[in-house]
Design a protein around this motif. Structure first.
Motif, mmCIF file in Angstrom:
data_model
loop_
_atom_site.group_PDB
_atom_site.id
_atom_site.type_symbol
_atom_site.label_atom_id
_atom_site.label_comp_id
_atom_site.label_asym_id
_atom_site.label_seq_id
_atom_site.Cartn_x
_atom_site.Cartn_y
_atom_site.Cartn_z
ATOM 1 N N PHE A 192 54.439 -41.010 24.179
ATOM 2 C CA PHE A 192 54.018 -40.006 22.740
ATOM 3 C C PHE A 192 54.101 -38.537 23.030
ATOM 4 O O PHE A 192 55.210 -38.264 22.232
ATOM 5 N N TYR A 193 53.817 -37.894 23.423
ATOM 6 C CA TYR A 193 54.225 -36.303 23.716
ATOM 7 C C TYR A 193 55.008 -36.434 24.700
ATOM 8 O O TYR A 193 56.104 -35.811 24.210
ATOM 9 N N ILE A 194 55.421 -37.288 26.030
ATOM 10 C CA ILE A 194 56.841 -36.894 26.117
ATOM 11 C C ILE A 194 58.153 -37.621 25.608
ATOM 12 O O ILE A 194 59.054 -36.551 25.274
ATOM 13 N N GLU A 195 57.973 -38.792 24.315
ATOM 14 C CA GLU A 195 59.019 -38.603 23.949
ATOM 15 C C GLU A 195 58.830 -37.747 22.592
ATOM 16 O O GLU A 195 59.886 -37.155 21.934
ATOM 17 N N TRP A 196 57.887 -37.082 21.840
ATOM 18 C CA TRP A 196 57.484 -35.859 21.135
ATOM 19 C C TRP A 196 58.460 -34.126 21.020
ATOM 20 O O TRP A 196 59.622 -33.938 20.704
ATOM 21 N N VAL A 197 58.748 -34.760 22.630
ATOM 22 C CA VAL A 197 59.789 -33.156 22.932
ATOM 23 C C VAL A 197 61.075 -33.401 22.997
ATOM 24 O O VAL A 197 61.559 -34.376 24.340
#
Ligand code: ADP
Ligand code: NI
Length: 200
Positions: A192-197
């Motif tokens: 999630f955090y990878i895709e969020w940015v």
């Protein structure tokens, strides 16, 4: 369970559908049936009273203030209308088993209560738990994520409540399952955090 008790369980299954079938907050009929299923398994393992466990699991969310009208007494009505003699034990569990009750210092003391509480908490974890957390956040018009762990976003709820649940489990079996589910949620968060940015 005797024949009469089995019939009452079937009746309760039909009864809850009339209230929860259309729920979009994550407290729908399917949630309740999963809690019922997990609670039944735990009840077998720990030799609890399966009638009390089953009925409590089925009725546990009917009067949750998050989704029910004020002064709702759907669970009590069912128990009274069907003259269920375990009424007080069941109502006592329902009144004390929620996470908000836990935050108020309340606890469930009977084996049956502890089992239903564990089953309910399991359904707040894993892939289903992620889905329910986002559903509830949408239901409350809350954001997905705001880059923090301490606000009212869906992701923040993972840290504020969901990741505490394994340690709060009453039974070893539920704790093991909960730990596995939390591991899955943490790997979900990494992605999630990878895709969020978004890189422009
Ligand atoms: P309990 O039955 O222990 O009271 P809740 O009703 O609080 O549990 O939680 C039911 C579901 O709603 C869970 O999947 C939980 O993650 C979700 N939920 C509850 N509060 C929030 C919140 N503030 N933000 C996002 N999801 C929430
Ligand atoms: Ni529930």
């Amino acid at each position: 369970m005797n024949r009469t008790q089995e019939e009452l369980i079937l009746k309760a299954k039909e009864y809850i559908k009339t209230f929860l079938d259309d729920d979009s907050s994550g407290h729908d009929t399917e949630h309740v049936f999963r809690v019922y299923y997990h609670a039944k398994k735990l009840s077998e393992e720990y030799h609890a009273n399966d009638f009390i466990v089953g009925l409590t699991a089925l009725l546990h969310d009917l009067d949750d203030p998050k989704i029910a009208p004020e002064n709702s007494n759907r669970a009590l009505s069912f128990l009274e209308e069907n003259k269920i003699k375990e009424k007080d034990q069941i109502m006592e569990i329902i009144a004390n088993m929620s996470f908000s009750s836990h935050m108020e210092g309340k606890s469930v003391t009977t084996l049956e209560g502890q089992i239903v509480q564990d089953a309910d908490r399991l359904d707040a974890l894993g892939a289903i738990g992620i889905a329910r957390c986002f559903a509830y956040s949408g239901f409350k018009n809350r954001p997905l994520y705001k880059g923090r762990e301490d606000d009212d976003s869906a992701i923040a709820h993972f840290y504020q409540k969901l990741f505490q649940l394994p340690d709060l489990m009453n039974t070893d079996l539920a704790r093991e399952l909960a730990n596995e589910r939390v591991r899955f949620m943490k790997s979900f968060l990494q992605e999630f955090y990878i895709e969020w940015v978004v890189k422009e």
